[in-house]
Write a protein that holds these residues in place. Structure first.
Motif, PDB file in Angstrom:
ATOM      1  N   UNK A 148      15.614  22.425   5.727  1.00  0.00           N
ATOM      2  CA  UNK A 148      15.633  21.446   6.700  1.00  0.00           C
ATOM      3  C   UNK A 148      15.708  20.130   6.302  1.00  0.00           C
ATOM      4  N   UNK A 149      16.413  19.245   7.026  1.00  0.00           N
ATOM      5  CA  UNK A 149      16.552  17.645   6.263  1.00  0.00           C
ATOM      6  C   UNK A 149      15.902  16.926   7.335  1.00  0.00           C
ATOM      7  N   UNK A 150      15.195  16.111   7.187  1.00  0.00           N
ATOM      8  CA  UNK A 150      14.449  15.202   8.165  1.00  0.00           C
ATOM      9  C   UNK A 150      14.774  13.530   7.683  1.00  0.00           C
ATOM     10  N   UNK A 151      14.888  12.956   8.725  1.00  0.00           N
ATOM     11  CA  UNK A 151      15.092  11.450   8.236  1.00  0.00           C
ATOM     12  C   UNK A 151      13.749  10.803   8.465  1.00  0.00           C
ATOM     13  N   UNK A 152      13.169   9.995   7.605  1.00  0.00           N
ATOM     14  CA  UNK A 152      11.794   9.287   7.453  1.00  0.00           C
ATOM     15  C   UNK A 152      11.874   7.995   7.161  1.00  0.00           C
ATOM     16  N   UNK A 153      11.080   7.075   7.664  1.00  0.00           N
ATOM     17  CA  UNK A 153      11.358   5.702   7.283  1.00  0.00           C
ATOM     18  C   UNK A 153      11.160   5.441   5.973  1.00  0.00           C
ATOM     19  N   UNK A 154      11.956   4.452   5.321  1.00  0.00           N
ATOM     20  CA  UNK A 154      11.766   3.980   3.884  1.00  0.00           C
ATOM     21  C   UNK A 154      10.343   3.342   3.708  1.00  0.00           C
ATOM     22  N   UNK A 155       9.899   3.339   2.423  1.00  0.00           N
ATOM     23  CA  UNK A 155       8.852   2.752   2.219  1.00  0.00           C
ATOM     24  C   UNK A 155       8.450   1.068   2.767  1.00  0.00           C
ATOM     25  N   UNK A 156       7.353   0.969   3.298  1.00  0.00           N
ATOM     26  CA  UNK A 156       7.117  -0.319   3.873  1.00  0.00           C
ATOM     27  C   UNK A 156       6.861  -1.151   2.816  1.00  0.00           C
ATOM     28  N   UNK A 157       7.472  -2.429   2.837  1.00  0.00           N
ATOM     29  CA  UNK A 157       7.732  -3.646   1.945  1.00  0.00           C
ATOM     30  C   UNK A 157       7.390  -4.812   2.554  1.00  0.00           C
ATOM     31  N   UNK A 158       6.676  -4.727   3.861  1.00  0.00           N
ATOM     32  CA  UNK A 158       6.630  -5.883   4.548  1.00  0.00           C
ATOM     33  C   UNK A 158       5.040  -6.583   4.068  1.00  0.00           C
ATOM     34  N   UNK A 159       5.274  -7.877   3.818  1.00  0.00           N
ATOM     35  CA  UNK A 159       3.993  -8.823   3.427  1.00  0.00           C
ATOM     36  C   UNK A 159       3.350  -9.110   4.639  1.00  0.00           C
ATOM     37  N   UNK A 160       1.900  -8.785   4.751  1.00  0.00           N
ATOM     38  CA  UNK A 160       1.089  -9.084   5.953  1.00  0.00           C
ATOM     39  C   UNK A 160       0.124  -9.854   5.346  1.00  0.00           C
ATOM     40  N   UNK A 161      -0.778 -10.331   6.316  1.00  0.00           N
ATOM     41  CA  UNK A 161      -2.083 -11.421   6.374  1.00  0.00           C
ATOM     42  C   UNK A 161      -2.972 -10.305   6.263  1.00  0.00           C
ATOM     43  N   UNK A 162      -3.088  -8.829   6.248  1.00  0.00           N
ATOM     44  CA  UNK A 162      -4.171  -8.180   6.477  1.00  0.00           C
ATOM     45  C   UNK A 162      -3.819  -6.550   5.747  1.00  0.00           C
ATOM     46  N   UNK A 163      -4.636  -6.054   5.404  1.00  0.00           N
ATOM     47  CA  UNK A 163      -4.336  -4.799   4.787  1.00  0.00           C
ATOM     48  C   UNK A 163      -3.989  -3.812   5.908  1.00  0.00           C
ATOM     49  N   UNK A 164      -2.953  -2.699   5.411  1.00  0.00           N
ATOM     50  CA  UNK A 164      -2.578  -1.708   6.462  1.00  0.00           C
ATOM     51  C   UNK A 164      -3.801  -0.652   6.911  1.00  0.00           C
ATOM     52  N   UNK A 165      -4.624  -0.303   5.745  1.00  0.00           N
ATOM     53  CA  UNK A 165      -5.712   0.413   6.074  1.00  0.00           C
ATOM     54  C   UNK A 165      -6.556   0.232   4.744  1.00  0.00           C
ATOM     55  N   UNK A 166      -7.871   0.882   4.919  1.00  0.00           N
ATOM     56  CA  UNK A 166      -8.808   0.909   3.890  1.00  0.00           C
ATOM     57  C   UNK A 166      -9.055   2.388   3.619  1.00  0.00           C
ATOM     58  N   UNK A 167      -9.550   2.635   2.272  1.00  0.00           N
ATOM     59  CA  UNK A 167      -9.929   3.930   1.839  1.00  0.00           C
ATOM     60  C   UNK A 167     -11.275   3.769   1.288  1.00  0.00           C
ATOM     61  N   UNK A 168     -12.281   4.945   1.845  1.00  0.00           N
ATOM     62  CA  UNK A 168     -13.580   4.654   1.534  1.00  0.00           C
ATOM     63  C   UNK A 168     -13.771   6.271   0.929  1.00  0.00           C
ATOM     64  N   UNK A 169     -14.588   6.291  -0.030  1.00  0.00           N
ATOM     65  CA  UNK A 169     -14.799   7.549  -0.611  1.00  0.00           C
ATOM     66  C   UNK A 169     -15.955   8.078  -0.267  1.00  0.00           C
TER      67      UNK A 169
END
Length: 189
Positions: A148-169
């Protein structure tokens, strides 16, 4: 004329002549000192910043950022930042548990405990973007055979003034069992 009348005439003529004497032509008096023209010099000790570089974030935009664990599972979101008088972020307050904020508790961790990510999480294997579309296709095995073939958005290259998310171990369970965080005004009650 009497002396009294003469004294009045002299006094009145002196009073009447005083404003006329005070008025002189500009050529006789130098111009009054004016305040200096405004300068564009930086006040002592002030270093103005004209632009934030990529990777420096607006504190107001950090509130609400989702926090994920290393397995990309959502474990909370930033509710608040605690800043000292020198402007250093001392803690990130993360809301964990609950539903739509009800039953949620706050847990605080040092800012450096979180790895901030500028790019969005990638949840699918992304192939090459189709030219001019901004999207990519991915092919995966389909149930019952074939692909099956699916269309997905291309990688996000937007420059923002805030992070998209945080990772906590940490896991969600570890955060939920962590001690509650209280602000100074709440602890004083």
């Amino acid at each position: 004329m009497s002396r009294t009348t003469l004294a009045w005439v002299v006094a009145l003529s002196t009073i009447a002549a005083t404003p006329a004497l005070a008025q002189t032509t500009p050529a006789q008096n130098p111009p009054a000192a004016t305040s200096p023209a405004p300068t564009t010099a930086t006040p002592a000790g002030a270093d103005f910043i004209t632009q934030a570089p990529v990777g420096q974030y607006r504190a107001t935009k950090l509130v609400g950022v989702n926090i994920y664990n290393s397995d990309q599972q959502s474990i909370g979101e930033v509710n608040e930042l605690v800043v000292d008088k020198a402007g250093n972020i001392k803690a990130v307050v993360i809301g964990v548990g609950g539903f739509l904020g009800i039953g949620q508790k706050n847990v605080a961790l040092p800012y450096t405990a979180i790895k901030w990510e500028d790019k969005a999480l990638q949840t699918a294997t992304v192939g090459m973007a189709a030219p001019g579309t901004g999207t990519a296709t991915t092919t995966a095995p389909a149930a019952g055979g074939g692909t099956t073939t699916a269309t997905v958005p291309a990688a996000d290259t937007t420059v923002r003034d805030y992070p998209d998310h945080g990772i906590l171990d940490m896991t969600k369970e570890q955060l939920q069992s962590a001690p509650d965080f209280k602000f100074a005004s709440e602890a004083a009650k």
